[in-house]
Design a protein around this motif. Structure first.
Motif, mmCIF file in Angstrom:
data_model
loop_
_atom_site.group_PDB
_atom_site.id
_atom_site.type_symbol
_atom_site.label_atom_id
_atom_site.label_comp_id
_atom_site.label_asym_id
_atom_site.label_seq_id
_atom_site.Cartn_x
_atom_site.Cartn_y
_atom_site.Cartn_z
ATOM 1 N N LEU A 428 -8.770 8.992 0.563
ATOM 2 C CA LEU A 428 -7.859 9.920 0.187
ATOM 3 C C LEU A 428 -7.500 10.714 1.372
ATOM 4 C CD1 LEU A 428 -8.990 11.341 -3.291
ATOM 5 C CD2 LEU A 428 -6.823 10.682 -2.668
ATOM 6 N N PRO A 460 -10.195 7.166 -6.578
ATOM 7 C CA PRO A 460 -9.845 8.195 -6.299
ATOM 8 C C PRO A 460 -8.810 8.879 -7.167
ATOM 9 C CG PRO A 460 -8.845 6.608 -5.143
ATOM 10 C CD PRO A 460 -9.924 6.149 -5.677
ATOM 11 N N TRP A 462 -5.741 11.738 -7.540
ATOM 12 C CA TRP A 462 -4.547 12.614 -6.645
ATOM 13 C C TRP A 462 -4.650 13.986 -7.711
ATOM 14 C CZ3 TRP A 462 -3.552 14.270 -2.335
ATOM 15 C CH2 TRP A 462 -2.596 15.248 -2.335
ATOM 16 N N TYR A 469 -12.909 12.426 -6.503
ATOM 17 C CA TYR A 469 -13.218 11.243 -7.183
ATOM 18 C C TYR A 469 -13.813 11.270 -8.380
ATOM 19 C CZ TYR A 469 -12.295 8.816 -2.647
ATOM 20 O OH TYR A 469 -12.092 8.124 -1.438
ATOM 21 N N TYR A 502 -17.234 11.725 3.860
ATOM 22 C CA TYR A 502 -17.095 12.284 2.481
ATOM 23 C C TYR A 502 -17.663 13.471 2.469
ATOM 24 C CZ TYR A 502 -17.220 12.858 -2.490
ATOM 25 O OH TYR A 502 -17.382 13.103 -3.672
ATOM 26 N N LEU A 511 -11.303 17.734 -0.261
ATOM 27 C CA LEU A 511 -11.807 17.144 -1.515
ATOM 28 C C LEU A 511 -12.705 17.857 -2.194
ATOM 29 C CD1 LEU A 511 -13.210 13.551 -0.225
ATOM 30 C CD2 LEU A 511 -11.205 13.782 -1.428
#
Length: 566
Positions: A428, A460, A462, A469, A502, A511
């Protein structure tokens, strides 16, 4: 045009003359990629023949491309890592003819361990050549915007996170190249390379803006456009403090900045009360302060990736930056630059046939025990392939898992665009999460939390404000919500342990926290049956995917509700 501006532009043309000549020669070379690539391959093999890797793979005896493919297998990082470990300990001859390793470029790999890519003089020469040719073409395409010899905003990483046993620095490649730039080039970059050592995400973005807001910026550059979105949001959120610092020539004291970095930056914080007043008036009038309010889109350019999974972020850029031209940076990673985009408005770039020898495996054959392997001159427009580079710094037939599509040709050399990390990855914001990371994290957390899991896949999702996630679980597994929340918290943390990128994207806010997407009982059994019917094969050999990289996957599932981490 002022005299100073005129002299700077003339100086720029003098400096770039050798690169412009080089670009012309490269375009000629693109007319005969097979000859150029074969010559490069055998020069590399001759140079590296006396290394341990060269001896182990009989480089001295190789006389044809077919023999090269016989002696050297297609393999991922793990195949070459024993040789790289010897280089880390000072035995450069294990893998390299070069006796000097400048640094190891760190990247997140397909295992829990980070990959270390040796950076040599040959590496840097190829890397700079590709960047220079890309840059000359980008400047040429934007002459009317008068961006030449004006400051650039680029955020780099830490060039030295640690050192190997032999004292070789390991860190971010962009941070290292920024550190070793010539003084004139450093002047053009508004954000000093030392900011890469600031670990706190908010502080790093703030300092980048503080260093840039008072300058006549021409370009905003970041590999991942999510970085630019976060920069824009920070500008608006911190506008009042930023403008006070610009007015007073200060750097706010409450930021988490290492003392030595603050000591370096503080004397460089210029005072510009006039500019601060102008921007304060803009912010008061508009009720916001976005990059396009500070740096007019008519005189700026954005440089970032535009292929693969970048679409959702690219669609947000106009909200913050207006509509300046967007130029793709090309297919490049810690392993090297593989393509050079020679036009704006496209994610396609011509293969850098001067720097690396390339082979390709058709998309559908990558898991075959004997796949078709093609040279650059054998590719077909519209087809997708996995790219296998051979480099001058120890990577041979390297399976980097990058899937590309041929979109056309420069002369007879393919133009390719990056599609993604294949079916084993999700990406992502640059985290490059692999199925290996996911399964390792699940195994670790299962030992700590007694969470029932009938079947699962991670995917993932959006979201315009903060993508995330989701782990897709069936209803009966979600009966105990408190336990599920604890499980999600532990799994989210463990994913960061397995994959440092991550963790970095979670820490920076690019994220969001892991969520559970709850689907009806029996969903996964039906999904597996349907998939098996579509793909063929026997049930005994079928493997349920634990990671699905499709951004639209959630839309295809009947999600009943979502549960967030504790």
């Amino acid at each position: 045009m002022s005299l100073k501006r005129f002299l700077l532009v003339r100086l720029g043309r003098v400096i770039t003359y050798p690169v412009r000549r080089q670009l012309q020669q490269f375009e000629i070379a693109c007319q005969n990629p097979e000859a150029v690539q074969n010559e490069l391959l055998f020069r590399t093999l001759r140079t590296q023949a006396d290394t341990q890797f060269g001896r182990d793979h009989k480089f001295h005896a190789i006389r044809s491309v077919a023999e090269y493919r016989t002696h050297v297998p297609v393999a991922p990082y793990e195949y070459v890592s024993p040789y790289i470990e010897k280089v880390q300990n000072g035995d450069t001859s294990a893998l390299l003819a070069d006796r000097r390793v400048l640094m190891f470029a760190l990247t997140s790999g397909t295992t829990a361990s980070r990959k270390l890519i040796p950076v040599t003089d040959a590496y840097l020469a190829a890397y700079r050549r590709g960047w220079n040719m890309w840059g000359v073409k980008m400047y040429r395409d934007n002459r009317g915007r008068r961006i030449a010899m004006r400051p650039i905003v680029q955020l780099g990483g830490d060039p030295e996170e640690f050192r190997t046993a032999a004292g070789i620095p390991c860190g971010n490649l962009s941070g290292y190249t920024a550190m070793v730039q010539k003084r004139l080039i450093k002047w053009m970059y508004a954000v000093p390379y030392v900011t890469g050592k600031i670990k706190d995400a908010k502080a790093r973005y703030y300092v980048a803006l503080r260093c840039s807001i008072g300058r006549n910026v021409s370009q905003l550059m970041a590999a991942n456009p999510s970085t630019l979105i976060q920069l824009a949001r920070t500008l608006d959120a911190e506008k009042d403090q930023l403008l006070r610092d610009l007015r007073d020539g200060t750097l706010r004291a409450d930021l988490d900045i290492p003392p030595d970095i603050r000591a370096y930056l503080t004397p460089r914080m210029k005072k510009d009360a006039k500019r601060a007043t102008e921007l304060s008036a803009v912010a008061s009038k508009l009720g916001r302060l976005y990059p396009m309010d500070v740096w007019p889109p008519e005189t700026t350019v954005i440089n970032c990736w535009t292929g693969g999974s970048m679409g959702p972020y690219l669609r947000q850029l106009p909200q913050y930056f207006g509509s300046p031209p967007v130029h793709d940076l090309g297919l490049l990673a810690s392993e090297g630059r593989f393509t050079i985009p020679l036009a704006g408005g496209t994610s396609s770039g011509v293969l850098d046939i001067w720097s690396h020898y390339f082979e390709f495996v058709p998309e559908g054959e990558i898991d075959s025990p004997q796949p078709t392997v093609l040279g650059a001159h054998e590719l077909l427009e519209g087809k997708s392939y996995f790219i296998l580079p051979t480099t001058a710094y120890g990577l041979y037939r390297y399976h980097i898992s990058d899937l590309v599509r041929v979109t056309g040709f420069q002369g007879k050399t393919p133009l390719v665009e990056f599609l993604g990390k294949g079916h084993r990855f999700a990406n992502l914001t640059g985290e490059k999460l692999s199925e290996y990371h996911v399964t390792n994290a699940m195994d670790a957390v299962a030992k700590r939390v007694a969470q029932p899991v009938t079947a699962y896949s991670l995917a993932p999702v959006w979201d315009a404000q903060q993508p995330y996630y989701a782990i897709f679980l069936e209803e009966p597994d979600a009966a105990d919500v408190l336990r599920l929340k604890q499980f999600l918290t532990d799994l989210d943390s463990q994913l960061g342990t397995e994959n440092v990128e991550y963790a970095a994207k979670r820490e920076s806010g690019r994220l969001g926290a892991l969520r559970a997407a709850i689907v009806p009982a029996g969903t996964w059994a039906k999904w597996d049956r349907d998939r098996l019917a579509q793909t063929g094969g026997s049930p005994e050999q079928y493997k349920h995917p634990c990671l699905i990289g499709d951004l639209k996957f959630r839309e295809s599932m009947a999600v009943v509700r979502e549960v967030t981490a504790a």
